[in-house]
Enzyme design. Structure first.
Site, PDB file in Angstrom:
ATOM      1  N   MET A  16      27.873  -8.031 -85.398  1.00  0.00           N
ATOM      2  CA  MET A  16      26.681  -8.193 -86.225  1.00  0.00           C
ATOM      3  C   MET A  16      25.421  -7.593 -85.598  1.00  0.00           C
ATOM      4  O   MET A  16      24.330  -7.728 -86.139  1.00  0.00           O
ATOM      5  CB  MET A  16      26.445  -9.674 -86.538  1.00  0.00           C
ATOM      6  CG  MET A  16      27.589 -10.343 -87.264  1.00  0.00           C
ATOM      7  SD  MET A  16      28.062  -9.459 -88.760  1.00  0.00           S
ATOM      8  CE  MET A  16      29.581 -10.305 -89.152  1.00  0.00           C
ATOM      9  N   CYS A  17      25.547  -6.925 -84.448  1.00  0.00           N
ATOM     10  CA  CYS A  17      24.396  -6.273 -83.828  1.00  0.00           C
ATOM     11  C   CYS A  17      24.129  -4.938 -84.521  1.00  0.00           C
ATOM     12  O   CYS A  17      25.050  -4.185 -84.813  1.00  0.00           O
ATOM     13  CB  CYS A  17      24.659  -6.013 -82.343  1.00  0.00           C
ATOM     14  SG  CYS A  17      24.555  -7.478 -81.337  1.00  0.00           S
ATOM     15  N   HIS A  18      22.856  -4.669 -84.745  1.00  0.00           N
ATOM     16  CA  HIS A  18      22.453  -3.404 -85.351  1.00  0.00           C
ATOM     17  C   HIS A  18      22.449  -2.299 -84.296  1.00  0.00           C
ATOM     18  O   HIS A  18      22.036  -2.539 -83.160  1.00  0.00           O
ATOM     19  CB  HIS A  18      21.043  -3.525 -85.937  1.00  0.00           C
ATOM     20  CG  HIS A  18      20.959  -4.418 -87.118  1.00  0.00           C
ATOM     21  ND1 HIS A  18      20.881  -5.791 -87.017  1.00  0.00           N
ATOM     22  CD2 HIS A  18      20.947  -4.148 -88.448  1.00  0.00           C
ATOM     23  CE1 HIS A  18      20.815  -6.327 -88.223  1.00  0.00           C
ATOM     24  NE2 HIS A  18      20.855  -5.346 -89.112  1.00  0.00           N
TER      25      HIS A  18
ATOM     26  N   MET B 227      20.793  -9.235 -77.215  1.00  0.00           N
ATOM     27  CA  MET B 227      22.222  -9.004 -76.992  1.00  0.00           C
ATOM     28  C   MET B 227      22.440  -7.776 -76.107  1.00  0.00           C
ATOM     29  O   MET B 227      23.352  -7.754 -75.283  1.00  0.00           O
ATOM     30  CB  MET B 227      22.970  -8.845 -78.319  1.00  0.00           C
ATOM     31  CG  MET B 227      22.944 -10.102 -79.183  1.00  0.00           C
ATOM     32  SD  MET B 227      23.397 -11.625 -78.309  1.00  0.00           S
ATOM     33  CE  MET B 227      25.045 -11.249 -77.788  1.00  0.00           C
ATOM     34  N   GLU B 228      21.588  -6.786 -76.248  1.00  0.00           N
ATOM     35  CA  GLU B 228      21.695  -5.591 -75.411  1.00  0.00           C
ATOM     36  C   GLU B 228      21.417  -5.933 -73.952  1.00  0.00           C
ATOM     37  O   GLU B 228      22.128  -5.464 -73.055  1.00  0.00           O
ATOM     38  CB  GLU B 228      20.738  -4.514 -75.923  1.00  0.00           C
ATOM     39  CG  GLU B 228      21.176  -3.845 -77.218  1.00  0.00           C
ATOM     40  CD  GLU B 228      20.995  -4.694 -78.480  1.00  0.00           C
ATOM     41  OE1 GLU B 228      21.509  -4.280 -79.536  1.00  0.00           O
ATOM     42  OE2 GLU B 228      20.363  -5.773 -78.429  1.00  0.00           O
TER      43      GLU B 228
ATOM     44  N   ASP C  25      34.728  -5.070 -60.393  1.00  0.00           N
ATOM     45  CA  ASP C  25      35.808  -4.083 -60.423  1.00  0.00           C
ATOM     46  C   ASP C  25      35.803  -3.206 -59.175  1.00  0.00           C
ATOM     47  O   ASP C  25      36.847  -2.947 -58.582  1.00  0.00           O
ATOM     48  CB  ASP C  25      35.684  -3.203 -61.670  1.00  0.00           C
ATOM     49  CG  ASP C  25      36.739  -2.117 -61.711  1.00  0.00           C
ATOM     50  OD1 ASP C  25      37.946  -2.449 -61.635  1.00  0.00           O
ATOM     51  OD2 ASP C  25      36.370  -0.929 -61.799  1.00  0.00           O
TER      52      ASP C  25
END
Length: 157
Positions: free
Chosen positions: A77-79, A114-115, A129
């Protein structure tokens, strides 16, 4: 009861329409805390570790920036956003922990929380990692939003 903005009146998922929102300067900063352990931290020289895979922090920062740009591909749902800038800072804060700050800025109609969270997380995962050959006892302890500005409601956590 609060209604979720990503649910329509038929209780189905939707992407929020931001077309009528004003373009504003928006900024968000997220933090990730990573337990590295003394064995990993003892390998640091000049604020980085170099492993067979290359320089850890430099590689992790590039991965975090890539993740910021790909957030809308990962979270449904992120643009998609035209990112103005990303700044990722990694600090070893003691003999076992590192903190990652990811700040994202845009001029747009929707926020960049969110970014920033995605950038901080992927930066931490890249460190994991690249250092897992030294130790597999690392722990991504916490990821949280520290601050967001420029939208309907500012936040400082």
């Amino acid at each position: 009861m609060n209604k979720f903005s990503h649910i329509n009146n038929k209780n189905q998922p939707k992407m929020v329409n931001v077309g009528d929102k004003a373009i504003t300067k928006r900024k968000a900063t997220a933090i990730a805390t990573l337990f590295l352990g003394k064995k990993v931290v003892s390998n640091f020289k000049d604020n980085d570790i170099t492993t067979k895979k290359g320089p850890v922090f430099q590689t992790a920062i590039v991965a975090g920036i890539q993740a910021v740009k790909k957030t809308s591909d990962l979270i449904p749902m992120c643009h998609p956003l035209a990112i103005n800038g990303v700044d990722i800072d990694i600090d070893v804060i003691d003999d076992e922990h590192a903190e990652i700050l990811c700040t994202v800025e845009i001029e747009g109609k929707t926020g960049v929380e969110m970014e920033a969270l995605t950038g901080a997380t992927v930066t931490a995962l890249t460190i994991y990692d690249m250092c897992k050959s030294i130790s597999q006892h690392m722990i991504l302890k916490e990821v949280k939003l520290l601050e967001k500005t420029g939208g309907k409601s500012d936040f400082k956590g």
